[in-house]
Design a protein around this motif. Sequence first.
Motif, PDB file in Angstrom:
ATOM      1  N   HIS A 147      -7.076   3.772 -19.749  1.00  0.00           N
ATOM      2  CA  HIS A 147      -6.463   5.232 -20.020  1.00  0.00           C
ATOM      3  C   HIS A 147      -7.607   5.983 -19.238  1.00  0.00           C
ATOM      4  N   HIS A 163      -7.795   9.821 -16.524  1.00  0.00           N
ATOM      5  CA  HIS A 163      -7.355  11.211 -16.173  1.00  0.00           C
ATOM      6  C   HIS A 163      -8.203  11.259 -14.781  1.00  0.00           C
ATOM      7  N   MET A 211      -3.246   8.433 -15.936  1.00  0.00           N
ATOM      8  CA  MET A 211      -2.449   9.464 -16.442  1.00  0.00           C
ATOM      9  C   MET A 211      -1.609  10.323 -15.919  1.00  0.00           C
TER      10      MET A 211
HETATM   11 ZN    ZN Z   1      -5.956  11.205 -22.234  1.00  0.00          ZN
END
Ligand code: ZN
Length: 345
Positions: free
Chosen positions: A13, A15, A39
Amino acid sequence: MNTLTITRPDDWHLHLRDGEQLHAVLPHTAKQFARAIVMPNLKPPVVTVDMALAYRNRILAALPVDCKTSFEPLMTLYLTDNTSPAEIERARESGVIQGIKLYPAGATTNSDAGVTDLSKCHATLEAMQKLDLPLLVHGEVTDPDIDVFDREKVFIDRILAPLAYRFPALRIVFEHITTRDAVQFIDQSSQQIAATITAHHLLLNRNAILQGGIQPHHYCMPVLKREIHRQALLKAATSGNPKFFLGTDSAPHARSAKENACGCAGVFTAHAAIELYASAFEQVNALENLEAFASFHGADFYRLPRNQNSITLKKENWLVPMFYEFAGENLVPLSAGTIIPWRIA
Ligand code: ZN
Ligand code: NCD
């Protein structure tokens, strides 16, 4: 233990942002991890396969030369009320999209286009279940009447449990869990449901947001919780249970956007991700379980091969910089100006 060699980990996970910001943060992740689930909450969000393929190409182009072949971005689509079953088929066929991300509309940074009512997505969720494409869930309700600290627990009761019941074969990743309630839900749920845990939720409780003044660099979504919840997360992460795996949720924002009257949510941890996890595991004498959490469980859940090469961590103090360069701005990392006791060799 003074050195620790583990199979190269993956970040399930992450960004990465876009443009110059992408160029600034990607090297931090690529030097540690073999793969990362990226993401889709860009502006505008990554809602089609074509957009995901284009974003993937921008990520590959931004990789430092020494990581060109050693890092692979795993792409996701941003689920909206209008995502069609046909788009899910295209995602499956693309071979590079590993999950579909559910943001309840308004739950977090760049989630305005998120799902307003999951019942609008039932045909699409059917398609995901049939094609075995995982759903990645930001698990917080957005109801303003619900206390911010209870939003994850209420999401389990109102949304996640009914969803899992209705789509029993759908693989679901409950992202960045923050509560004992979430740990219990995962423990009791089927093998189809797993969870990621961040380093900051393993290392900090909610005092870190407010002690000694407001600490904007500790503000993230879901927000840090009480110590009993941190303890439950630590126990889950270090338990060896394959349903829990590493997902940093490293979420960079410029210093000016964090140190602001309305500061953005997100903690940047990519600069020292595996070292921060090592510190957390060491707190409970569980370093021997770090490899499974960081390098095996996620790959197994996503049905991808485990990585073949390794990294070595050395017990060595290093001082985290006060900030990193971030597209002409500063980016304040977690633990800025403090000592971290582990370092990648
Ligand atoms: Zn996140
Ligand atoms: C994330 C971001 O900044 O994109 N922020 C955060 O606090 N984690 C969004 C998210 O994952 O919720």
